[in-house]
Write an enzyme that holds these catalytic residues in place. Structure first.
Site, mmCIF file in Angstrom:
data_model
loop_
_atom_site.group_PDB
_atom_site.id
_atom_site.type_symbol
_atom_site.label_atom_id
_atom_site.label_comp_id
_atom_site.label_asym_id
_atom_site.label_seq_id
_atom_site.Cartn_x
_atom_site.Cartn_y
_atom_site.Cartn_z
ATOM 1 N N ALA A 108 -23.513 -14.106 -46.001
ATOM 2 C CA ALA A 108 -23.632 -15.112 -45.324
ATOM 3 C C ALA A 108 -23.134 -15.725 -44.790
ATOM 4 C CB ALA A 108 -24.863 -16.413 -45.711
ATOM 5 N N GLY A 144 -21.071 -25.110 -46.577
ATOM 6 C CA GLY A 144 -21.386 -24.362 -46.584
ATOM 7 C C GLY A 144 -23.166 -24.281 -46.704
ATOM 8 N N ASN A 145 -23.737 -22.731 -47.953
ATOM 9 C CA ASN A 145 -25.217 -22.202 -47.196
ATOM 10 C C ASN A 145 -25.680 -21.698 -48.633
ATOM 11 O OD1 ASN A 145 -24.621 -19.559 -47.704
ATOM 12 N ND2 ASN A 145 -23.212 -20.014 -45.457
ATOM 13 N N ARG A 146 -27.107 -21.889 -48.791
ATOM 14 C CA ARG A 146 -27.766 -21.482 -49.624
ATOM 15 C C ARG A 146 -27.255 -19.458 -50.572
ATOM 16 N NH1 ARG A 146 -33.350 -22.755 -49.140
ATOM 17 N NH2 ARG A 146 -33.640 -21.699 -50.825
ATOM 18 N N SER A 147 -27.111 -18.827 -50.021
ATOM 19 C CA SER A 147 -26.528 -17.277 -49.957
ATOM 20 C C SER A 147 -26.086 -17.162 -51.102
ATOM 21 C CB SER A 147 -25.333 -16.715 -49.244
ATOM 22 O OG SER A 147 -25.516 -15.431 -49.664
#
Ligand code: CTP
Length: 414
Positions: A286, A218-221
């Site tokens: 994102a 995943g990512n930090r968005s």
């Protein structure tokens, strides 16, 4: 982390908070608390009916100021004129059907309506009533009349109303009212109704690509920028579809259709479907560039040995596909979060990305530790495929959203 634009002494302003006689008045105590905590000087002006729902002591304690509802109290201070004249912003919530009617017709039969007539600052009425009352031609006529004079009448939310019924007419959540009020303090003309009749699609949040049933890439968005874009577009009159991947715990924007997705491939499918009938498409999500080649059906177990390297495969570039499949006249907008490197600065990287993606506009954020991700404020540039470049002012994400919609609206009229 701060609430949108809060705790900034440079924007401490005078706000009149009008309260109409509806049950949703209790939720506005929280709006008052947040505006006061942000350092604003808030004067509460309820109608007489509003005081049947929440009493004057509550408003006085939370605002630290006296609370009056009729024009014959404190006459020597001429409050029926002065409160409106000196306000930087007037917010009325809940704005009942009766209050909308009185405001539309310029009545001055209590302190709140007199204040609405003397205010020269932005005025936002936030409706709350049963669906039948909201949809009644009389109410819609009053709303249209108010809007034609420049008064902002916010879109109500849909959902549970008083009692068991649900529908359009619910008061937006306190955080959303505060966000819109904060936006208007930054920019009084941010909520004009120039997107009326348009259908727009916005993606938000970060995709999650499963490795197994419990793990993902995943990512930090946080999704905040996409939500702000959707919220502002809906308040500017657009029909909005928000395709939301994983986000922080965010409230659905009032008046917006939310489609929830998980992976990049689900996001792609939902975006292509919604974009097929849209005037504008904004890719604020994102998207994971890669996904595991295999998603294990069962949890991957430790064996004691180092695991095998994880094979990844590239995800489709959704923005590029949206550009290729776009309808004539449709405006397509991308986002770019860049850090710059030794070969190219942030703007040079962004200009190259704009050309590569083929979209009409690219919103550019410089990112790094604690910049852009998971914070409420945002700043950046807006690059156009026509070679244009505009710096976006620093402020809440809804402020950036309002400038992005300005640029989109300008292209939609072409
Ligand atoms: N985007 C997309 N599909 C992808 C990757 C990105 O639609 N598979 C979109 C994003 O939503 C954003 C824009 O493309 O609007 C730019 O995203 P970004 O991550 O900055 O660009 P990438 O193409 O992934 O390039 P890089 O990460 O190498 O900078």
């Amino acid at each position: 982390m701060t609430q949108a634009g809060l705790a900034r002494p440079d924007i401490s302003r005078r706000i009149v908070l009008g309260i109409g006689g509806g049950i949703a008045a209790y939720k506005v105590c929280e709006v008052l608390r947040r505006l006061s905590e942000a350092g604003h000087r808030v004067r509460v002006v309820p109608t007489e009916a509003a005081l049947k729902f929440v009493g004057a002591p509550t408003w006085e304690a939370l605002s630290g100021s006296p609370v009056r509802h009729d024009v014959f109290a404190d006459v020597s201070e001429v409050p029926h004129v002065r409160l409106g004249q000196t306000a930087d912003l007037v917010v009325v919530a809940p704005a009942t059907a009766d209050l909308l009617a009185r405001a539309a017709h310029g009545r001055a039969d209590d302190l709140l309506c007199a204040t609405l007539l003397t205010a020269r600052c932005p005025v936002m009425l936030v409706p709350a009533m049963h669906t039948e009352m909201w949809e009644h031609p009389a109410t819609q006529y009053n709303v249209a009349m108010l809007r034609s004079r420049g008064t902002i009448v916010a879109q109500p939310a849909s959902g549970r109303l008083t009692g068991a019924d649900s529908g359009a007419g619910r008061l937006p959540e306190p955080g959303e009212i505060v966000e819109l009020a904060t936006l208007l303090l930054h920019r009084g003309d941010a909520l004009r109704t120039d997107l009326t009749g348009r259908h727009v699609v916005v993606s938000a949040g970060g995709t999650r690509e499963p490795l197994d049933p419990v793990r993902y890439l995943g990512n930090r968005s946080s999704g905040r920028q996409g939500y702000a874009l959707a919220r502002v577009a809906a308040q500017r009159g657009a029909q909005v579809t928000l395709v939301a991947a994983h986000t922080a715990d965010l409230t659905d924007p009032a008046g917006v259709d939310v489609v929830r997705v998980g992976t990049a491939s689900q996001l792609r499918e939902a975006m292509l479907k919604a974009a097929a009938r849209a005037d504008a498409v904004v890719m604020a999500a994102a998207v994971a560039d890669f996904r595991p080649a295999v998603s294990h059906p069962g949890k991957i177990k430790k064996t004691g040995a180092d695991p095998e390297p994880l094979p990844l495969i590239v995800n489709p570039d959704i923005l590029v596909e949206l550009v290729r499949s776009r309808l004539r006249e449709q405006v397509v907008v991308g986002f770019a979060a860049e850090t710059g490197d030794s070969d190219a600065d942030v703007l040079a990287q962004a200009r190259a990305k704009l050309a590569r993606k083929g979209c009409d506009l690219l919103v550019v954020n410089a990112v790094g530790e604690s910049r852009a991700f998971e914070v409420d404020d945002n700043t950046g540039w807006l690059l156009g495929a026509d070679g244009s470049q505009a710096a976006l002012p620093e402020g809440p994400k809804s402020l950036l959203a309002s400038y992005v919609w300005d640029a989109i609206a300008a292209r939609l009229t072409r």
